[in-house]
Design a protein around this motif. Structure first.
Motif, PDB file in Angstrom:
ATOM      1  N   GLY A  13       0.812  -1.216   0.000  1.00 25.62           N
ATOM      2  CA  GLY A  13       0.000   0.000   0.000  1.00 25.62           C
ATOM      3  C   GLY A  13       0.843   1.262   0.000  1.00 25.62           C
ATOM      4  N   SER A  14       1.953   1.257   0.743  1.00 29.29           N
ATOM      5  CA  SER A  14       2.806   2.449   0.810  1.00 29.29           C
ATOM      6  C   SER A  14       3.438   2.743  -0.549  1.00 29.29           C
ATOM      7  N   LEU A  15       3.834   1.689  -1.262  1.00 31.16           N
ATOM      8  CA  LEU A  15       4.414   1.868  -2.589  1.00 31.16           C
ATOM      9  C   LEU A  15       3.368   2.387  -3.574  1.00 31.16           C
ATOM     10  N   LYS A  16       2.148   1.871  -3.446  1.00 33.65           N
ATOM     11  CA  LYS A  16       1.057   2.343  -4.307  1.00 33.65           C
ATOM     12  C   LYS A  16       0.817   3.826  -4.109  1.00 33.65           C
ATOM     13  N   ARG A  17       0.778   4.247  -2.870  1.00 35.82           N
ATOM     14  CA  ARG A  17       0.520   5.667  -2.585  1.00 35.82           C
ATOM     15  C   ARG A  17       1.661   6.534  -3.097  1.00 35.82           C
ATOM     16  N   LYS A  18       2.883   6.036  -2.979  1.00 38.22           N
ATOM     17  CA  LYS A  18       4.052   6.818  -3.391  1.00 38.22           C
ATOM     18  C   LYS A  18       4.055   7.084  -4.887  1.00 38.22           C
ATOM     19  N   PHE A  19       3.649   6.075  -5.687  1.00 38.40           N
ATOM     20  CA  PHE A  19       3.719   6.209  -7.151  1.00 38.40           C
ATOM     21  C   PHE A  19       2.342   6.292  -7.800  1.00 38.40           C
ATOM     22  N   GLN A  20       1.325   6.573  -6.986  1.00 37.68           N
ATOM     23  CA  GLN A  20      -0.050   6.563  -7.496  1.00 37.68           C
ATOM     24  C   GLN A  20      -0.241   7.504  -8.677  1.00 37.68           C
ATOM     25  N   SER A  21       0.375   8.668  -8.607  1.00 34.16           N
ATOM     26  CA  SER A  21       0.170   9.678  -9.648  1.00 34.16           C
ATOM     27  C   SER A  21       1.176   9.561 -10.793  1.00 34.16           C
ATOM     28  N   ASN A  22       2.139   8.661 -10.679  1.00 35.06           N
ATOM     29  CA  ASN A  22       3.149   8.550 -11.740  1.00 35.06           C
ATOM     30  C   ASN A  22       3.634   7.100 -11.849  1.00 35.06           C
ATOM     31  N   LEU A  23       2.758   6.261 -12.386  1.00 38.15           N
ATOM     32  CA  LEU A  23       3.094   4.851 -12.523  1.00 38.15           C
ATOM     33  C   LEU A  23       4.215   4.641 -13.537  1.00 38.15           C
ATOM     34  N   ASP A  24       4.287   5.511 -14.553  1.00 42.99           N
ATOM     35  CA  ASP A  24       5.360   5.396 -15.548  1.00 42.99           C
ATOM     36  C   ASP A  24       6.729   5.539 -14.898  1.00 42.99           C
ATOM     37  N   LEU A  25       6.819   6.424 -13.897  1.00 43.86           N
ATOM     38  CA  LEU A  25       8.093   6.594 -13.190  1.00 43.86           C
ATOM     39  C   LEU A  25       8.472   5.319 -12.462  1.00 43.86           C
ATOM     40  N   LEU A  26       7.490   4.631 -11.889  1.00 46.57           N
ATOM     41  CA  LEU A  26       7.774   3.378 -11.196  1.00 46.57           C
ATOM     42  C   LEU A  26       8.286   2.325 -12.180  1.00 46.57           C
ATOM     43  N   PHE A  27       7.635   2.176 -13.328  1.00 49.39           N
ATOM     44  CA  PHE A  27       8.105   1.224 -14.340  1.00 49.39           C
ATOM     45  C   PHE A  27       9.520   1.570 -14.785  1.00 49.39           C
ATOM     46  N   PHE A  28       9.764   2.859 -15.017  1.00 43.40           N
ATOM     47  CA  PHE A  28      11.094   3.303 -15.449  1.00 43.40           C
ATOM     48  C   PHE A  28      12.144   2.955 -14.391  1.00 43.40           C
ATOM     49  N   SER A  29      11.832   3.230 -13.126  1.00 42.15           N
ATOM     50  CA  SER A  29      12.784   2.960 -12.039  1.00 42.15           C
ATOM     51  C   SER A  29      13.055   1.468 -11.913  1.00 42.15           C
ATOM     52  N   LEU A  30      12.004   0.661 -11.966  1.00 42.85           N
ATOM     53  CA  LEU A  30      12.165  -0.777 -11.771  1.00 42.85           C
ATOM     54  C   LEU A  30      12.963  -1.421 -12.903  1.00 42.85           C
ATOM     55  N   THR A  31      12.663  -1.056 -14.138  1.00 40.19           N
ATOM     56  CA  THR A  31      13.420  -1.642 -15.253  1.00 40.19           C
ATOM     57  C   THR A  31      14.888  -1.231 -15.191  1.00 40.19           C
ATOM     58  N   ASN A  32      15.154   0.010 -14.792  1.00 37.96           N
ATOM     59  CA  ASN A  32      16.553   0.451 -14.656  1.00 37.96           C
ATOM     60  C   ASN A  32      17.278  -0.332 -13.571  1.00 37.96           C
ATOM     61  N   ILE A  33      16.599  -0.549 -12.428  1.00 36.39           N
ATOM     62  CA  ILE A  33      17.211  -1.319 -11.340  1.00 36.39           C
ATOM     63  C   ILE A  33      17.526  -2.727 -11.818  1.00 36.39           C
ATOM     64  N   CYS A  34      16.555  -3.351 -12.487  1.00 37.26           N
ATOM     65  CA  CYS A  34      16.765  -4.717 -12.983  1.00 37.26           C
ATOM     66  C   CYS A  34      17.934  -4.774 -13.959  1.00 37.26           C
ATOM     67  N   ASN A  35      17.990  -3.819 -14.866  1.00 36.26           N
ATOM     68  CA  ASN A  35      19.017  -3.857 -15.904  1.00 36.26           C
ATOM     69  C   ASN A  35      20.405  -3.525 -15.382  1.00 36.26           C
TER      70      ASN A  35
END
Length: 538
Positions: free
Chosen positions: A193-215
């Motif tokens: 829930g905390s992660l959802k609230r943090k990126f609720q308004s900018n899900l694209d930023l979350l995808f961008f961050s996660l793919t960068n971390i993975c790569n």
């Protein structure tokens, strides 16, 4: 724009300042230097677009300055103002990018024309630089999306890999001769829930961050895989692992890296080894199955590896077994009763040791079907707005701040939804009842006219079937009998007047045919109009 005047003679610098229409040309900053060496410092600091320079100066002359400008400030437009009419000097000016060579004493018109030309040239080049910069920005934005979509397509159409193999090899180190792979899915569906609230308004930023971390983990030398946003799903990142050797240890490292970077745990489903690229569709299904069958009641393990025994699970509970108390509580309109009915379902869930995504979806489907049936039962073919909305999925996974399934949150969510449904239903029923009473009032005011159910339906913009059903529910009599009874009751009163003829009374209560009126009256009362009149006068 900015300009700099470089000349060891102050009166020359002053003359240039007086002769050029600076404001008209859009030049608002003018700097001065008495030699080339001082000029290089000012040019480095201020980056002027227009440069005026003498050729013969102490320390660093115009020849050396032109050479320096070509290397360190090539975008500047240089105008040479010199007292020497020398071909070698002019040639040097042209060779190192000078735009004009003006002789002293300075001709005002010649100077202005040269400055205008230089300013226009710089503006055109600057506009092109900005366009190119914008194109580069757009390409940098589009490029990751392009590759995400190319890689996403391989899940559905693995044969498309061959066409992009060479480019993928250069871009991501994916060996075109690779024979095996593993595939993992990082799911955002059950993020905390905390992660959802943090990126609720900018899900694209979350995808961008996660793919960068993975790569960062995957694209080390030698590359072991590539992570990308899966464009055929709203909440998934695909991790394609190169070969059979990369596996659980690497994904656990990625999970730890995600936690370190964003302080959130995400579930990862992983397939066994499959042929590449032909096995990608099956690998995706298996990774998906591993996620769908994970236990949502626990969050102690982020990596879920597909096992052969993972099969379609039949829910341990059936929602329909608990549906009747819920249906009755919604019809009652009591929030307390709704809460009790929902609690019965939640208490049964509380006895389970595991609950999976697949089971949740099964129960959600049962609830959706049942609710649709209830609304059809209550309202038939006349669907209010909330009946139409009922077919849409409004279910949100009830997760706590750790990302685990919260039965208390689910209980609250389900009860609120049912209370809202009950309130809407009662409000709509009240509106329906008002409409039926309006129809009854309309009949009472128009009974003497040739009134029919079709005419009533058209007047109130309702279907005949709906009016018939709701009218009988409200008055325990159908519409045609209600009209007949009303007409007969009015006729009974009129028959008390001995001066009115039967034909007159028939017309007054809506019958053009006296014989038909008499037939209806006798069938309804048991006596003909004349017989009723005689009996009433005794």
């Amino acid at each position: 724009m900015k300009a700099i005047i470089i000349d060891d003679e102050k009166h020359v610098r002053q003359a240039i300042k007086l002769l050029v229409p600076w404001e008209e040309l859009g030049i608002d900053h003018i700097y001065e230097a008495h030699d080339g060496q001082e000029a290089t410092e000012l040019i480095t600091l201020h980056k002027p677009q227009i440069i005026f320079t003498d050729m013969m100066m102490p320390l660093m002359d115009g020849l050396k300055l032109l050479e320096w400008l070509q290397t360190h400030h090539p975008s500047g437009k240089t105008i040479v103002i010199s007292g020497f009419d020398d071909f070698q000097l002019v040639r040097h000016t042209v060779q190192y990018g000078g735009m004009d060579y003006i002789l002293k004493p300075i001709d005002a018109d010649q100077l202005e024309a040269a400055v205008r030309k230089a300013a226009q040239c710089w503006q055109l080049e600057e506009a092109e630089r900005l366009r190119q910069q914008q194109r580069n920005i757009e390409m940098n934005q589009i490029r990751p999306v392009y590759w995400d979509k190319v890689l996403s397509n391989f899940i559905m159409e693995p044969h498309g890999f061959e066409a992009a193999a060479e480019a993928l090899s250069q871009e991501f180190g994916l060996d075109r001769d690779m024979k095996e792979c593993r595939l993992a899915i990082i799911s955002l569906e059950t993020m905390s829930g905390s992660l959802k609230r943090k990126f609720q308004s900018n899900l694209d930023l979350l995808f961008f961050s996660l793919t960068n971390i993975c790569n960062e983990f995957l694209q080390q030398k030698p590359p072991q895989g590539i992570a990308y946003r899966y464009w055929n799903s709203e909440d998934e990142i695909i991790v394609l692992l190169y070969g059979a050797h990369a596996g659980e240890e690497l994904l656990n490292d990625i999970a730890n890296g995600i936690w370190t970077a964003i302080k959130g745990n995400l579930d990862i489903g992983m397939s066994p080894v499959h042929p590449f690229p032909a096995g990608l569709p099956f690998a995706y299904k298996q990774a998906k199955a591993a996620l769908r069958h994970r236990n949502l009641l626990r969050k102690d393990n982020q990596l879920h590896v597909y096992q052969e025994q993972t099969a379609v699970q039949h829910p341990a509970l059936v929602f329909t077994d608990y549906a009747e108390p819920i249906r009755l509580s919604v019809r009652s309109g009591s929030a307390v009763e709704i809460g009790k009915a929902v609690q019965g379902w939640i208490q049964a869930l509380g006895k389970l040791s595991t609950i999976s995504i697949e089971e949740l979806e099964h129960w959600r489907h049962e609830y959706t079907v049942l609710r649709s049936r209830w609304l059809i039962e209550w309202f038939g073919d006349r669907q209010p707005e909330f009946m139409i909305d009922a077919s849409r999925s409004d279910f949100v996974l009830p997760l706590d701040d750790e990302g685990k399934l919260s039965l208390s949150l689910w209980q609250e969510q389900l009860a609120d939804s049912l209370i809202q449904l009950s309130n809407q239903m009662l409000e709509h029923q009240q509106q329906d009842n008002n409409a039926i009473f309006e129809i009854a009032k309309y009949i009472q005011n128009h009974y003497h006219q040739d009134i029919t159910l079709i005419e009533i339906a058209q007047h109130f913009y309702l279907s005949r079937e709906y009016i018939s059903r709701k009218f009988k529910q409200q008055f325990q009599i159908n519409v045609s009998d209600y009209i007949t009874q009303l007409r007969v009751d009015k006729a009974k009163l009129l028959l008390l007047n001995p001066h009115l003829k039967i034909a007159q009374i028939a017309g007054m209560v809506g019958y053009d045919d006296e014989k038909y009126f008499s037939k209806v009256f006798k069938k309804w009362i048991g006596l003909s109009p004349n017989e009723y009149r005689k009996v009433s006068q005794l």
